[in-house]
Design a protein around this motif. Structure first.
Motif, short mmCIF file in Angstrom:
data_model
loop_
_atom_site.label_atom_id
_atom_site.label_comp_id
_atom_site.label_asym_id
_atom_site.label_seq_id
_atom_site.Cartn_x
_atom_site.Cartn_y
_atom_site.Cartn_z
N GLY A 19 37.47 30.46 33.15
CA GLY A 19 38.02 31.51 32.29
C GLY A 19 37.90 32.89 32.92
O GLY A 19 38.15 33.08 34.11
N ALA A 20 37.47 33.88 32.11
CA ALA A 20 37.41 35.27 32.58
C ALA A 20 36.47 35.41 33.79
O ALA A 20 36.71 36.21 34.69
N ASP A 21 35.40 34.58 33.83
CA ASP A 21 34.45 34.69 34.94
C ASP A 21 35.10 34.30 36.27
O ASP A 21 34.63 34.68 37.35
N ALA A 22 36.16 33.50 36.21
CA ALA A 22 36.79 33.00 37.45
C ALA A 22 37.92 33.90 37.92
O ALA A 22 38.39 33.77 39.05
N GLN A 23 38.34 34.83 37.05
CA GLN A 23 39.59 35.55 37.32
C GLN A 23 39.63 36.30 38.67
O GLN A 23 40.62 36.28 39.37
N GLY A 24 38.51 36.94 39.02
CA GLY A 24 38.48 37.71 40.26
C GLY A 24 38.70 36.84 41.49
O GLY A 24 39.12 37.33 42.55
N TYR A 25 38.44 35.55 41.37
CA TYR A 25 38.58 34.63 42.50
C TYR A 25 40.01 34.06 42.58
O TYR A 25 40.36 33.40 43.53
N GLU A 26 40.78 34.29 41.50
CA GLU A 26 42.10 33.64 41.40
C GLU A 26 43.23 34.55 41.88
O GLU A 26 44.40 34.18 41.79
N VAL A 27 42.85 35.74 42.34
CA VAL A 27 43.87 36.69 42.82
C VAL A 27 43.45 37.19 44.20
O VAL A 27 42.26 37.32 44.48
N ASP A 28 44.43 37.42 45.07
CA ASP A 28 44.06 37.84 46.44
C ASP A 28 43.86 39.36 46.49
O ASP A 28 44.20 40.08 45.55
N TRP A 29 43.33 39.83 47.62
CA TRP A 29 42.96 41.24 47.78
C TRP A 29 44.14 42.17 47.56
O TRP A 29 44.04 43.23 46.96
N SER A 333 40.61 53.70 57.44
CA SER A 333 41.11 54.02 56.09
C SER A 333 42.60 53.73 55.94
O SER A 333 43.13 53.82 54.83
N ILE A 334 43.27 53.40 57.03
CA ILE A 334 44.73 53.21 56.93
C ILE A 334 45.09 52.09 55.94
O ILE A 334 45.91 52.31 55.03
N PRO A 335 44.46 50.88 56.02
CA PRO A 335 44.86 49.84 55.05
C PRO A 335 44.58 50.28 53.61
O PRO A 335 45.34 49.93 52.70
N LEU A 336 43.51 51.05 53.41
CA LEU A 336 43.18 51.48 52.04
C LEU A 336 44.19 52.52 51.55
O LEU A 336 44.63 52.49 50.40
N ALA A 337 44.59 53.43 52.46
CA ALA A 337 45.60 54.43 52.09
C ALA A 337 46.92 53.72 51.78
O ALA A 337 47.62 54.07 50.81
N GLU A 338 47.23 52.70 52.56
CA GLU A 338 48.46 51.93 52.31
C GLU A 338 48.42 51.30 50.93
O GLU A 338 49.41 51.30 50.21
N LYS A 339 47.24 50.77 50.58
CA LYS A 339 47.12 50.11 49.27
C LYS A 339 47.36 51.13 48.15
O LYS A 339 48.01 50.83 47.16
N GLU A 340 46.80 52.35 48.34
CA GLU A 340 46.99 53.41 47.34
C GLU A 340 48.47 53.76 47.17
O GLU A 340 48.92 54.16 46.11
N MET A 341 49.23 53.61 48.28
CA MET A 341 50.63 54.03 48.26
C MET A 341 51.55 52.99 47.62
O MET A 341 52.75 53.22 47.51
N GLY A 342 51.02 51.84 47.26
CA GLY A 342 51.85 50.81 46.63
C GLY A 342 52.13 49.67 47.58
O GLY A 342 51.78 49.73 48.76
N LYS A 343 52.76 48.64 47.07
CA LYS A 343 52.96 47.43 47.86
C LYS A 343 53.96 47.67 48.98
O LYS A 343 55.01 48.27 48.77
N SER A 344 53.59 47.22 50.18
CA SER A 344 54.53 47.30 51.29
C SER A 344 54.73 45.88 51.84
O SER A 344 54.02 44.96 51.45
N ILE A 345 55.68 45.73 52.71
CA ILE A 345 55.93 44.42 53.32
C ILE A 345 55.25 44.43 54.69
O ILE A 345 55.57 45.26 55.54
N LYS A 346 54.27 43.53 54.85
CA LYS A 346 53.39 43.63 56.02
C LYS A 346 53.71 42.56 57.05
O LYS A 346 54.03 41.42 56.70
N HIS A 347 53.60 42.95 58.30
CA HIS A 347 53.74 42.00 59.40
C HIS A 347 52.57 42.21 60.35
O HIS A 347 52.32 43.34 60.76
N ASP A 348 51.89 41.13 60.66
CA ASP A 348 50.76 41.18 61.61
C ASP A 348 51.23 40.43 62.84
O ASP A 348 51.16 39.22 62.89
N VAL A 349 51.77 41.17 63.80
CA VAL A 349 52.46 40.48 64.90
C VAL A 349 51.80 40.75 66.25
O VAL A 349 51.15 41.77 66.46
N SER A 350 52.02 39.82 67.14
CA SER A 350 51.51 39.91 68.50
C SER A 350 52.70 40.03 69.43
O SER A 350 53.66 39.25 69.30
#
Ligand code: FAD
Length: 471
Positions: A19-29, A333-350
């Motif tokens: 229930g409510a105790d599990a909720q934080g584990y059921e959503v990603d960062w 702080s860049i990923p945190l600032a990005e999070k503050e700015m709203g959802k973006s479409i991310k690519h982690d590429v090599s």
């Protein structure tokens, strides 16, 4: 109820959350994926992990390993069937042993990365893995995603930092593979199979990690640049001039740093005038075995030559550890600032470093043509050829409108990555985010071999189903 009672009998009633105790584990960062689990189970010992997995395997319940839940690909989030059991490793958090003669440490999977770094430092050693989520991510998650971060240039990623593993298999057996050996050619390398498998083959419960000498001093420089080509020229110069002392080389677009100082006004860019408004910045770190003054002198030579050659427009070399930390803080702080700015479409590429400038230039143009008004948010570990090539909506797109085109954005960017010989996942993994894209870009024989490995180690599909591969 029957399942919950059986799980409570293994770990104790207080360690089975619903229930409510599990909720934080059921959503990603990133709050992009949300599911519903039967329960979150929090074992404290490898034997309890094994017993939980054995029960789930017999009962046909999917098992989802979870560490700090900072992963960026939805790999630790359940689907919405309400059947999966999330196995949180957070209570397996003991540093079991530090062997300074062998330069190794045995740690449990739920140890927070920062506490492992600290334990190594207390023993006069360096555990070099370093990333912005280090205060909450766990060693198990770092192993399962083969995490990279900011020190890969010098020390390699999590795979290179690991000698042995202890693993609970999909059948609930325990593989005791905690070996502190640099050489061990005794057959197939199971360690390397489990590293990077994102919880789809078994649960990592402990690891033997490699330790390195603690540098005597570190120094950081922030360089202002007019192009990626200049950044690549400086990377070559710094590698040649500093050799293995060069421990970090991070690239950041100007708009990333501007977002950081906007979101976190206590931080500031150490440049004024035109240098504060250039398209690119690079953060370099040197680790030195003599002194801070020596580190600084070495930096001054390389940075001075780069300024003279016109590769660098402006530069700040940190005068103190406090200033070094402040410069790193901007980057982290860049990923945190990005999070503050709203959802973006991310690519982690090599991307091969030699094709990085071409990739960015062509992909930026193609994206603007297809999605006019989008904003590129680009930063990453240039020394490793790893870019976080993110796409934000700017002011021209409503949040939902750009996210609705997400698959088209991914396809455009990933096609370009593939065309220059790159990889669509550099360090974050596949999870559910890139699962369906993987077969489009990976060699079909490689995909078939991966499916056969999954079938051999987890024939009943108990471990983290729906992640990495569709079997
Ligand atoms: P979780 O998110 O809990 O899990 C991630 C995956 O691993 C899931 O598939 C899960 O099922 C599996 N898993 C977790 N524990 C185990 C286990 N014990 N056994 C088997 N499978 C397991 N990553 C980088 O590589 N480099 C970076 O620079 C970086 N920067 C980041 C910055 C921020 C701000 C954030 C939020 C994340 C960043 N990440 C980065 C991503 C993330 O932190 C790493 O992937 C981290 O290694 C995940 O660890 P975790 O414990 O949070 O794992």
């Amino acid at each position: 109820m029957e399942h919950l009672d059986a799980l409570r009998a293994v770990v104790g009633a207080a360690q089975v959350l619903t229930g409510a105790d599990a909720q934080g584990y059921e959503v990603d960062w990133r709050e992009r994926y949300r599911g519903r689990a039967l329960a979150v189970v929090r074992p404290a010992h490898v034997d309890e992990v094994a017993a939980v997995v054995r029960y789930c395997a017999q009962a046909g319940l999917p098992v989802i390993p979870q560490g700090g839940n900072t992963g960026l690909c939805g790999g630790a989030t359940p689907d919405d069937s309400g059947r999966a059991v999330i196995v949180s490793l957070q209570r397996l958090n003991q540093i079991r042993h530090i062997d300074t003669d062998n330069d190794t440490m045995d740690v449990e999977a739920g140890c927070i990365l920062q506490s492992v770094q600290q334990a190594a430092r207390d023993a006069g050693r360096l555990f070099p893995l370093s990333l912005a989520a280090e205060g909450s991510c766990t060693i198990g998650g770092n192993l399962a995603t083969n995490a990279g971060g900011t020190q890969v240039l010098r020390y390699g990623n999590m795979r290179e930092l690991t000698l042995g593993l202890e693993v609970v298999t999909a059948q609930g057996d325990i593989w005791h593979g905690l070996r502190g050996l640099r050489k061990d050619n005794t057959g197939y390398d199971l360690r390397d199979l489990y590293i990077g498998s994102e919880g789809t083959l078994g649960i990592i419960t402990a690891a033997t990690l490699k330790l390195h000498p603690l540098p005597v001093a570190r120094c950081t420089a922030l360089l202002a640049l007019d192009s990626i080509a200049s950044a690549i020229a400086v990377l070559g110069r710094a590698r040649a001039g500093l050799g293995p002392s060069l421990t970090g080389f991070e690239l950041m677009a100007g708009n990333c740093l501007q977002a950081v100082v906007r979101c976190f006004p206590q931080q500031r860019l150490p440049f004024d005038g035109p240098s504060a408004d250039l398209p690119w910045y690079a953060l370099l770190e040197i680790s030195d075995s003599e002194s801070e003054a020596h580190a600084r002198e070495r930096f001054e030579v390389v940075v001075g030559d780069a300024l003279e050659a016109g590769e660098v427009q402006d530069a700040v070399i940190a005068e103190s550890m406090a200033q070094s930390h402040a410069l790193w803080h901007l980057r982290e702080s860049i990923p945190l600032a990005e999070k503050e700015m709203g959802k973006s479409i991310k690519h982690d590429v090599s991307i091969p470093v030699s094709r990085m400038a071409e990739f960015v230039e062509h992909t930026n143009v193609a994206l603007q043509a297809a999605f006019p008004g989008i904003v590129n948010v680009i930063f990453g570990h240039l020394g490793d050829g790893n870019l976080h090539y993110n796409v934000a909506r700017g002011t021209d797109w409503a949040e939902g409108a750009l996210l609705a085109r997400q698959d088209d954005v991914y396809a455009l960017v990933h096609d370009r990555v593939h065309a220059v010989g790159g990889s669509i996942s550099a360090e974050h993994g596949v999870g559910q985010l890139k699962r369906d894209a993987l077969p489009l870009y990976k060699d079909p024989v490689e995909m078939a071999l991966m499916r056969r490995i999954k079938g051999a180690l987890d024939p009943d599909g108990v471990m983290n189903p729906g992640k990495v591969l569709v079997v």
